[in-house]
Write a protein that holds these residues in place. Structure first.
Motif, PDB file in Angstrom:
ATOM      1  N   ALA A  22     -30.692 -12.497  16.731  1.00 53.88           N
ATOM      2  CA  ALA A  22     -30.227 -14.031  16.525  1.00 53.88           C
ATOM      3  C   ALA A  22     -29.676 -14.342  15.068  1.00 53.88           C
ATOM      4  N   THR A  23     -28.633 -15.488  14.426  1.00 51.53           N
ATOM      5  CA  THR A  23     -28.183 -14.721  13.207  1.00 51.53           C
ATOM      6  C   THR A  23     -29.073 -15.946  12.540  1.00 51.53           C
ATOM      7  N   LEU A  24     -28.748 -14.873  11.370  1.00 49.86           N
ATOM      8  CA  LEU A  24     -29.700 -15.915   9.934  1.00 49.86           C
ATOM      9  C   LEU A  24     -29.282 -16.754   9.356  1.00 49.86           C
ATOM     10  N   PRO A  25     -29.077 -18.322   9.147  1.00 49.42           N
ATOM     11  CA  PRO A  25     -28.104 -19.386   8.350  1.00 49.42           C
ATOM     12  C   PRO A  25     -29.351 -18.571   6.770  1.00 49.42           C
ATOM     13  N   ILE A  26     -27.908 -18.736   6.467  1.00 45.39           N
ATOM     14  CA  ILE A  26     -28.643 -19.071   4.510  1.00 45.39           C
ATOM     15  C   ILE A  26     -28.123 -20.148   3.894  1.00 45.39           C
ATOM     16  N   THR A  27     -27.537 -21.258   4.259  1.00 47.89           N
ATOM     17  CA  THR A  27     -27.345 -22.288   3.571  1.00 47.89           C
ATOM     18  C   THR A  27     -28.777 -23.452   4.190  1.00 47.89           C
ATOM     19  N   ASP A  43     -42.428 -18.252  12.818  1.00 50.80           N
ATOM     20  CA  ASP A  43     -43.467 -18.327  13.830  1.00 50.80           C
ATOM     21  C   ASP A  43     -42.956 -17.982  15.019  1.00 50.80           C
ATOM     22  N   GLU A  44     -42.368 -17.556  15.291  1.00 50.35           N
ATOM     23  CA  GLU A  44     -42.236 -15.954  16.352  1.00 50.35           C
ATOM     24  C   GLU A  44     -42.549 -15.302  16.096  1.00 50.35           C
ATOM     25  N   ALA A  45     -42.191 -14.478  14.793  1.00 53.77           N
ATOM     26  CA  ALA A  45     -43.101 -13.274  14.443  1.00 53.77           C
ATOM     27  C   ALA A  45     -42.377 -12.770  12.560  1.00 53.77           C
ATOM     28  N   PRO A  46     -43.639 -12.479  11.892  1.00 57.32           N
ATOM     29  CA  PRO A  46     -43.449 -12.741  10.401  1.00 57.32           C
ATOM     30  C   PRO A  46     -42.466 -11.699   9.982  1.00 57.32           C
ATOM     31  N   ILE A  47     -42.462 -10.261  10.834  1.00 57.99           N
ATOM     32  CA  ILE A  47     -41.481  -9.750  10.020  1.00 57.99           C
ATOM     33  C   ILE A  47     -40.435  -9.252  11.904  1.00 57.99           C
ATOM     34  N   GLU A  56     -24.066  -7.759   9.445  1.00 59.07           N
ATOM     35  CA  GLU A  56     -24.145  -6.365   9.572  1.00 59.07           C
ATOM     36  C   GLU A  56     -26.239  -7.027  10.269  1.00 59.07           C
ATOM     37  N   THR A  57     -27.258  -6.152  10.279  1.00 52.07           N
ATOM     38  CA  THR A  57     -28.505  -6.773  11.802  1.00 52.07           C
ATOM     39  C   THR A  57     -29.512  -6.337   9.789  1.00 52.07           C
ATOM     40  N   ALA A  58     -30.622  -6.885  10.042  1.00 57.69           N
ATOM     41  CA  ALA A  58     -31.919  -6.601   8.729  1.00 57.69           C
ATOM     42  C   ALA A  58     -32.648  -6.820   9.804  1.00 57.69           C
ATOM     43  N   TRP A  59     -33.750  -6.189   8.879  1.00 61.93           N
ATOM     44  CA  TRP A  59     -34.908  -7.416   8.894  1.00 61.93           C
ATOM     45  C   TRP A  59     -35.726  -8.596   7.981  1.00 61.93           C
ATOM     46  N   THR A  60     -36.223  -9.404   8.371  1.00 59.71           N
ATOM     47  CA  THR A  60     -36.378 -10.408   7.695  1.00 59.71           C
ATOM     48  C   THR A  60     -38.328 -10.975   7.862  1.00 59.71           C
ATOM     49  N   PRO A 321     -35.785 -10.358   2.850  1.00 57.28           N
ATOM     50  CA  PRO A 321     -37.390 -11.291   2.341  1.00 57.28           C
ATOM     51  C   PRO A 321     -36.730 -12.683   1.854  1.00 57.28           C
ATOM     52  N   LEU A 322     -37.551 -13.665   2.945  1.00 58.36           N
ATOM     53  CA  LEU A 322     -37.021 -15.118   3.326  1.00 58.36           C
ATOM     54  C   LEU A 322     -38.356 -16.024   1.715  1.00 58.36           C
ATOM     55  N   SER A 323     -37.861 -15.060   0.698  1.00 59.48           N
ATOM     56  CA  SER A 323     -38.922 -15.773  -0.426  1.00 59.48           C
ATOM     57  C   SER A 323     -39.009 -16.782  -0.749  1.00 59.48           C
TER      58      SER A 323
END
Length: 409
Positions: A22-27, A43-47, A56-60, A321-323
């Motif tokens: 899924a695309t990560l929203p940053i707004t 809620d789905e998965a911490p990482i 690009e793709t990355a881990w959150t 990281p979603l700080s």
């Protein structure tokens, strides 16, 4: 699922669409809360894997504990020059011409480079600056009170105070503030086209290079002059000056605006710090946690395979990281969605964590403390001049904040 899977797979002679991250929203949809999509990720998965707006793709990572573990693990690199380092927006992967600055250094270079400058930001040295910072704040509030109503808090107080403080500390002429503020804002906006971003970087690099050369000839009592006594590498010093100048005014300026907004919505909290100034510093910590304005500043790239939180992150994969979400982790903070100025929790991630923790955090805390104490003491009737939900927030910026904040009294 590995992000290198193609969009279409051939299975048993049939073509099926592969499930992509899924695309990560940053707004931020609300200045007081992380995006709902970030919460769903947690809620789905911490990482888990996501697609960034850059494509690009990355881990959150969403858990406070996991982010702290990642930030102290040398197998995760801070090097922005790594071609796999996760960038949020398109057009950010350009050659800046700068040497790696502290924020982008890894061991063994990082430790010695940080030790050269860390003495400039000790609590003791910051306390020595307190009278001058108080004078600067008072001067700007004098100007607000003597000027027309409404006043733009950003232009009149939030931006000039930390800009003047960092200029005096570094030895940068404040008369040039419009120049570096303009180029800084272009760099921090994710919407800036690559050509304009490169031009802003070049302008700042050339400006700081010329300034450092002048200081080499005519040293003064400032940070850059003292650094020249310790090192001969001018390019490294230019990178350091760039980092401190941009970060030193943008972050604190945005926290002044956002913190004032939060206080004005909570007059009972204003009364608390008016009646007991010892409550201001805990309030600052809580505001830093609550807003987490530089949420993505601690992104990293794995340089080895690492298992984190039960998930295998492979070498060359980016980590974001979603700080802001981690600073609302119920396992780390009681009632994390509440803004409680008496919480007193300093283990938030607003300044990062580990070896790269924000160099200027002592200065930022003191500036915010002085501003809030002085502002609400000298202008007790301060109030917004427009509905708060109409304020123009910096949804496009790497450091969250407010573009303009009309206030009256």
């Amino acid at each position: 699922m590995d992000d290198i899977l193609p969009h279409f797979l051939r299975i048993g002679g049939d073509t099926v669409t592969a499930q992509l991250p899924a695309t990560l929203p940053i707004t931020r949809g609300c200045p007081y809360a992380p995006p709902d999509e970030h919460r769903r990720l947690r809620d789905e998965a911490p990482i888990q894997r996501v697609t960034l707006p850059s494509g690009e793709t990355a881990w959150t990572i969403t858990r406070h504990e996991d982010i702290r573990a990642m930030l102290t693990d040398p197998r995760f690199s801070s090097d922005r020059r790594n071609p796999h380092f996760p960038l949020l927006a398109k057009g950010q992967r350009i050659n800046t011409g700068f040497r790696a600055s502290l924020i982008g250094m890894d061991p063994p270079e990082h430790g010695p480079a940080r030790r050269k400058v860390v003495g400039e930001f000790t609590v003791r040295r910051m306390e020595a600056l307190r009278p001058r910072i108080q004078e600067i704040v008072d001067q700007h509030i004098d100007a607000i009170l003597a000027g027309p109503k409404p006043a733009d808090l950003v232009k009149a107080l939030s931006l000039p105070v930390p800009s003047l403080v960092i200029c005096e500390q570094l030895g940068v002429p404040y008369t040039d503030h419009e120049f570096f503020q303009l180029h800084s804002s272009r760099l921090l906006s994710r919407l800036t086209p690559p050509a304009e971003r490169k031009a802003a970087i070049d302008a700042l690099r050339d400006y700081l290079g010329e300034l450092i050369e002048r200081k080499a000839q005519e040293p003064a009592d400032d940070l850059l002059s003292r650094q020249l006594e310790q090192q001969d590498d001018r390019e490294e010093l230019v990178s350091l000056a760039f980092l401190l100048l941009v970060a030193g005014h943008e972050t604190t300026a945005n926290m002044i605006s956002l913190g004032t907004m939060a206080f004005l919505e909570r007059p009972e909290d204003i009364r608390k710090i008016q009646e007991d100034s010892s409550k201001t510093l805990p309030a600052v910590e809580e505001l830093l946690r609550y807003f987490t304005i530089a949420e993505f500043a601690v992104s990293r790239v794995a340089v080895e395979d690492v298992e984190l939180g039960g998930v295998l992150i492979k070498a060359g994969e980016g980590v974001v990281p979603l700080s802001n979400l981690a600073n609302r982790d119920p396992e780390a903070f009681d009632h994390p969605e509440e803004l409680d100025i008496e919480r007193g929790a300093r283990h938030h991630l607003a300044f990062g964590f580990g070896a790269h923790q924000c160099l200027g955090q002592n200065l930022a805390r003191m500036e915010l403390q002085i501003v809030f104490d002085t502002l609400f003491r000298r202008i007790p009737g301060l109030r917004p001049a427009v509905p708060l939900d109409s304020l123009p927030f910096k949804d496009d910026a790497s450091v969250y904040g407010i573009h303009e904040f009309p206030v009256t009294w």
